[in-house]
Design an enzyme around this catalytic site. Structure first.
Site, PDB file in Angstrom:
ATOM      1  N   ASP A 210      37.649  38.197  46.295  1.00 43.06           N
ATOM      2  CA  ASP A 210      37.067  37.769  47.617  1.00 43.06           C
ATOM      3  C   ASP A 210      35.639  37.128  47.410  1.00 43.06           C
ATOM      4  O   ASP A 210      34.586  38.124  46.916  1.00 43.06           O
ATOM      5  CB  ASP A 210      37.142  38.604  48.791  1.00 43.06           C
ATOM      6  CG  ASP A 210      36.559  38.263  49.943  1.00 43.06           C
ATOM      7  OD1 ASP A 210      37.379  37.393  50.661  1.00 43.06           O
ATOM      8  OD2 ASP A 210      35.555  38.934  50.605  1.00 43.06           O
ATOM      9  N   GLU A 252      41.676  46.345  30.369  1.00 41.85           N
ATOM     10  CA  GLU A 252      42.357  47.625  30.073  1.00 41.85           C
ATOM     11  C   GLU A 252      43.714  47.892  30.131  1.00 41.85           C
ATOM     12  O   GLU A 252      44.346  48.613  29.851  1.00 41.85           O
ATOM     13  CB  GLU A 252      41.695  48.618  30.810  1.00 41.85           C
ATOM     14  CG  GLU A 252      39.968  48.874  30.292  1.00 41.85           C
ATOM     15  CD  GLU A 252      39.319  49.463  31.453  1.00 41.85           C
ATOM     16  OE1 GLU A 252      39.867  50.629  31.937  1.00 41.85           O
ATOM     17  OE2 GLU A 252      38.007  49.586  31.393  1.00 41.85           O
TER      18      GLU A 252
END
Ligand code: GLC
Length: 529
Positions: A210, A252
């Site tokens: 956002d 990750e």
């Protein structure tokens, strides 16, 4: 078919569907949509058959605990679900239900600010020496009093609010209830990274990030506005830096995706991807079709303007970057109403489906667009949003019952016209919903549409044709006429058959290399050899 965890590049060919949870489906009868409601409607989104819409991912607007000053974009706890929407166990069920149907789940990552009720901010404002004080932006009043400068917030008014107890102003790009986080502070970066890890460990497939444009502030004291949400925004290099940090956390976990939200022209998009290195966001929204332009209007539905935009986009994006197109979302008026000055919004909405799903890039559609929900005029006493965006946020209309299949209670916003509903359109071959369904399933079957290259092969006064091609697959032509009168597109003989059209009167005339495509007013079509 369940999602394939080994398919780490799934997002490149995905169709994304935005669920605004307050307005999608209400599972508990309180008039506000919730996670149980979404779970109950998953078969509509994708049950593996062509009776369903067939979307590959949902982006769920915020469901975190929130005082709802900005309807969830004011997050009070990043790692939980607001009781209004459900709880973490229900969220896990949603992820499981989606994954079983081949639907990925993206959350909204509200990166730039928190709620003023978030424990970090509660601590920050407790005293000037609080451990979290520098997680936000604080300034002394101007000499003689008042805000430190004249920056204005996106929703209007000063971007600074005085905290009376500690005598300093804090910065908020949006509402005073949404203090901006200080991304220059390493502890903020770490804490927000842990938020991403929390959700990815629960199986979340990615994030819509956002308001990234606001992440870097103008130099303090500069006589500038805080970059406005709607306007000629630019992406500061510090924004790219922060997005790279976010990307490293996503990396990750294999197969996750990030989509940046910034209302900037195409030339600024590259910075969101990290430039040629492509090491920042995987995708960035291309908002040029829904952004208010400098002249205060939305980009018209106009072929030459579209051709120019596509060319600018192609030139601006780094090699390998895909744009993420949106023609609607919860922040702007509905497509059909935005393009309805002459009462022909519904026809443009049909053509826009073939454009969105046929142009090179990742399409992101907003719930309700597939049935042509109009913007709803909200009586003053029922308005809820301080930003005036309620008209595009009214509840999904599933059927024509009193609660429209949305709720057994009283809806939080009024419904739109009763004749716009899912149930009737599901059984109508000629409906907008049927057009969307067919377009999405055909797209899955055509490598050229899913991931092919794109060339502009024809431009006329009101027409545009794009040729999509992928190695080893048949090409597909996307042709559009944006005029309110019929138009012709000359074909060179390659394309001989209409695969899908927004209007049943689309016709091919002539033979072999003298073939012409006749497009009725405001029509679009996909052609194959
Ligand atoms: C984004 C959201 C919008 C929200 C704003 C502040 O633009 O889409 O709904 O008000 O950010 O978080």
């Amino acid at each position: 078919m369940p999602v394939d965890p080994l398919d780490v590049d799934w997002w490149r060919e995905a169709v994304i569907y935005q669920v605004y949870p307050r307005s999608f489906a209400d599972g508990d009868g309180d008039g506000v949509g919730d996670l149980r409601g979404v779970i109950a409607r998953l078969d509509y989104l994708n049950d593996g058959s062509e009776r369903s819409l067939g979307v590959d991912a949902i982006w769920v607007s915020p469901v975190y605990p929130s005082p709802m000053a900005d309807f969830g974009y004011d997050v009070a706890d990043h790692c939980d679900v607001d009781p209004l929407f459900g709880d973490l166990a229900t969220f896990d069920l949603l992820v499981r239900g989606c994954h079983a149907r081949g639907i990925r789940v993206l959350l909204d990552f509200v990166i730039n600010h928190t709620s003023d009720q978030h424990p970090w901010f509660v601590d920050a404002r407790a005293s000037r020496g609080s451990p979290h004080r520098d997680w936000y932006y604080w300034r002394d009043p101007a000499p003689g009093g008042g805000p430190p400068d004249d920056w204005t917030a996106v929703f209007g008014g000063s971007a600074w609010t005085l905290d009376v107890a500690t005598g300093q102003y804090y910065l908020h790009s949006f509402l005073p209830q949404q203090p901006d986080l200080n991304w220059e502070h390493p502890a903020v970066v770490d804490a927000m990274g842990d938020v991403l890890r929390f959700w990815m460990a629960r199986g979340v497939d990615g994030f819509r990030v956002d308001a990234v444009q606001q992440l870097a502030k103008p130099d303090i004291g500069a006589d500038a506005e805080v970059v406005s949400l709607i306007g000629e925004g630019r992406i500061d290099p510090r924004v790219t830096g922060h997005l790279r940090t976010v990307r490293r956390v996503l990396d990750e976990f294999p197969g996750r995706v990030s989509i940046a939200e910034a209302y900037v022209p195409p030339e600024e998009l590259a910075a969101l991807y990290g430039g040629a290195a492509l090491d920042a966001m995987h995708l960035a929204f291309h908002f040029e079709f829904i952004r208010l332009t400098a002249d205060g209007a939305y980009t018209p539905w106009d072929a030459p303007r579209m051709a120019a935009l596509l060319r600018r986009t192609q030139a601006a994006l780094p090699p390998g970057a895909l744009p993420c197109y949106a023609l609607a979302n919860h922040d702007v008026p509905r497509f059909r109403s935005r393009h309805d000055a002459d009462g022909r919004g519904p026809e443009r909405a049909r053509a826009s489906a073939l454009f969105l799903l046929g142009v090179r890039g990742v399409p992101c559609m907003y719930a309700g667009e597939e049935i042509g929900m109009p913007d709803v005029v909200i009586p003053a006493e029922r308005r809820r949003d301080p930003g005036g965006r309620d008209g595009a946020r009214t509840p999904m209309q599933w059927d024509r019952s009193a609660g429209r299949g949305f709720t057994s209670g009283h809806p939080w916003l009024p419904f739109g016209p009763i004749e716009v509903d899912v149930a009737a359109q599901l059984d109508d071959e000629r409906s907008l919903l049927s057009l969307y369904r067919r377009a999405i399933w055909l797209r899955k079957a055509e490598p050229a549409l899913r991931g092919g290259d794109q060339a502009i092969v024809h431009e006329g006064a009101s027409t545009l044709a794009l040729r999509r091609q992928a190695p080893g697959a048949r090409p597909v032509l996307l042709a559009l006429n944006t005029a309110s009168t019929p138009a012709r597109v000359p074909l060179d003989g390659e394309f001989a058959r209409v695969l899908l059209a927004s209007d049943e009167h689309v016709q091919l005339k002539g033979e072999a290399s003298a073939r012409t495509l006749v497009l009725p007013a405001l029509a679009a079509a996909w052609l194959v050899p």
